[in-house]
Write an enzyme that holds these catalytic residues in place. Structure first.
Site, PDB file in Angstrom:
ATOM      1  N   HIS A 109      -5.257 -10.456   1.495  1.00 35.74           N
ATOM      2  CA  HIS A 109      -5.240 -10.453   0.034  1.00 35.74           C
ATOM      3  C   HIS A 109      -6.384 -11.305  -0.510  1.00 35.74           C
ATOM      4  O   HIS A 109      -6.710 -12.343   0.052  1.00 35.74           O
ATOM      5  CB  HIS A 109      -3.886 -11.022  -0.423  1.00 35.74           C
ATOM      6  CG  HIS A 109      -3.602 -10.837  -1.877  1.00 35.74           C
ATOM      7  ND1 HIS A 109      -4.064  -9.751  -2.592  1.00 35.74           N
ATOM      8  CD2 HIS A 109      -2.885 -11.590  -2.759  1.00 35.74           C
ATOM      9  CE1 HIS A 109      -3.646  -9.863  -3.846  1.00 35.74           C
ATOM     10  NE2 HIS A 109      -2.950 -10.978  -3.967  1.00 35.74           N
TER      11      HIS A 109
ATOM     12  N   ASP B 140      -4.003 -14.135  -9.447  1.00 36.34           N
ATOM     13  CA  ASP B 140      -3.593 -13.264  -8.355  1.00 36.34           C
ATOM     14  C   ASP B 140      -3.255 -11.923  -8.978  1.00 36.34           C
ATOM     15  O   ASP B 140      -2.417 -11.841  -9.865  1.00 36.34           O
ATOM     16  CB  ASP B 140      -2.369 -13.894  -7.672  1.00 36.34           C
ATOM     17  CG  ASP B 140      -1.935 -13.118  -6.441  1.00 36.34           C
ATOM     18  OD1 ASP B 140      -2.078 -11.876  -6.436  1.00 36.34           O
ATOM     19  OD2 ASP B 140      -1.433 -13.744  -5.504  1.00 36.34           O
TER      20      ASP B 140
ATOM     21  N   CYS C 297      -7.261  -5.367  -4.766  1.00 37.04           N
ATOM     22  CA  CYS C 297      -7.258  -6.792  -5.151  1.00 37.04           C
ATOM     23  C   CYS C 297      -8.657  -7.410  -5.146  1.00 37.04           C
ATOM     24  O   CYS C 297      -8.966  -8.252  -5.988  1.00 37.04           O
ATOM     25  CB  CYS C 297      -6.314  -7.605  -4.280  1.00 37.04           C
ATOM     26  SG  CYS C 297      -6.734  -7.589  -2.549  1.00 37.04           S
TER      27      CYS C 297
END
Lengths: 95, 341
Positions: free
Chosen positions: B231, B248, B300
């Site tokens: 991530h 995030d 992401c």
């Protein structure tokens, strides 16, 4: 007696470089100042059993290329090189 | 001893957004103008709701002017960068910041030639070929590396780090238009907290003035891209607004360790480089809740890069999941041209 007897342990043409992994494990290499770092990088990769392309070698945050030499980078005896592992991410459990 | 706050007047000249505007037909100009008006309106609404500190916001013909009244006690700082645009950076109690709502730029469509360039670079025959080499960062991008910008693919460190280098160059090219930012590469955080935990010494040589050409603490914003297993997320040290921010694109409410590490890092960095002790206990720590979020399992990295891009422009995060295919294409183009716009 002669100059040959007083030869230092490390000839001035060589330096010792420490390669540090992300887990702080160090491997030491004695290399020539004017020889490309590729050999050392390859030796390190072989030692830890990975492809060289899996590593990103950095010195104080600056990326090092295999065709550079210690002289070009102003590396000194005892300097440290980081071997970061390549990063890829996206977040999914499917991959 | 408290850190001397460095508040500056930042003026962004009201030069045209893009030189192409002047070349377009009057219809396109009208269309662009109405788009701009709409986006300015959106930005304005957001700006006035987001921060209580922003007391007034007014809209002029080609600029959005946001004035901050800052109640912090300010001292005179002698280490400011002197004069810029004829305005000196004397510290005053009122921070005035003019933001050009250059709405077109972050979403400038690619022309046919650029799309063809990207498509050809992503083709199979280019997989083994080195497409571009960036000298300053020593990063080579091969066809295979660039493949990560195809839809649905995960972003890799080479593309991410090269894009960050290009953002740095963009800012050097046009310093009036962007905040003074420092972009750490994706390995910085790894080194900062590697092995036995937080270790400032491991990265103390990353930011010498000789290497950067400036003092890190003089930057408005410092970006810390973070790679956690599979991530990408983003840490931000916002020196302007005195806060640490964590973004995030997927999860909410995590990242205490990262925020604390950034706070500790800043204290240690200032201590080592300027021999000053700063107190960051009054600084905010923020998990940004209102941010564009990813709706899939692969974007992401792109979200992280765009958080950085928009913040460095001084814009709020006005994009969403549906913009990601465009951003991927655009990033590929910018990498191939070795120039971020």
């Amino acid at each position: 007696m002669s100059a040959a007897d007083k030869k230092p342990l490390i000839p001035p043409s060589h330096i010792t470089i420490k390669i540090k992994s992300q887990d702080d494990i160090c491997v030491y290499f004695r290399i020539k100042r004017d020889v490309e770092l590729r050999t050392m990088m390859q030796a390190y990769s072989d030692k830890v059993g990975q492809q060289m392309s899996a590593f990103r070698f950095h010195c104080d945050g600056i990326r090092i290329k295999p065709n550079q030499t210690p002289d070009e980078l102003d590396l000194e005896d005892g300097d440290e090189i980081d071997a970061f592992v390549d990063q890829i991410a996206g977040f999914s459990h499917r991959h | 001893m408290a850190l001397v706050p460095k508040i500056r007047n930042r003026t962004i000249s009201d030069k045209p957004v893009s030189s192409s505007c002047t070349r377009t037909s009057s219809f396109r100009q009208r269309l662009l103008a109405s788009c701009k008006r709409f986006l300015r309106f959106k930005l304005l609404v957001r700006a006035s709701s987001v921060s209580l500190k922003k007391k007034t916001a007014s809209c002029s013909q080609s600029q959005q002017v946001v004035k901050h009244n800052d109640d912090r006690i300010e001292e005179h700082s002698s280490s400011n960068r002197g004069f810029k645009n004829g305005n000196n950076f004397l510290v005053s109690s009122t921070e005035t910041k003019k933001l050009v709502a250059f709405c077109g730029e972050p979403f400038q469509p690619l022309n046919e030639e650029e799309v063809a360039l990207v498509n050809s670079a992503l083709s199979k025959r280019n997989r083994k070929k080195i497409l571009v080499s960036h000298k300053n960062s020593n990063i080579d991008i091969s066809g295979e590396t660039l493949q990560c910008l195809r839809p649905n693919q995960w972003l890799n460190d080479d593309v991410t780090n090269l894009y960050l280098e290009l953002l740095k160059e963009r800012q050097t090219r046009d310093p009036q238009k962007y905040f003074k930012c420092h972009f750490f590469n994706t390995f910085f955080y790894v080194k900062l907290v590697s092995g036995s935990g937080y270790n400032y010494k491991a990265v103390s040589r990353w930011t010498t003035k000789r290497k950067l050409g400036y003092d890190l603490i003089d930057c408005d914003i410092i970006f810390v891209p973070i790679h956690i297993d599979i991530h990408w997320t983003l840490g931000v040290i916002n020196n302007r607004e005195r806060k640490f921010v964590y973004l995030d694109s997927l999860f909410t409410g995590v990242g205490h360790t990262i925020l604390n590490a950034m706070a500790k890092y800043l204290v240690d960095e200032v201590k080592q480089k300027s021999q000053k002790n700063i107190d960051v206990s009054s600084w905010g720590m923020e998990y940004v809740e209102e941010r564009p979020q990813q709706q899939n399992g692969y974007d992401c990295g792109m979200f992280m890069l765009k958080y950085i891009d928009f913040y460095s422009r001084g814009l709020s995060l006005q994009f969403s999941q549906k913009d990601m295919p465009y951003f991927r294409l655009r990033t590929a183009k910018e990498i191939l041209r070795l120039r971020a716009d």
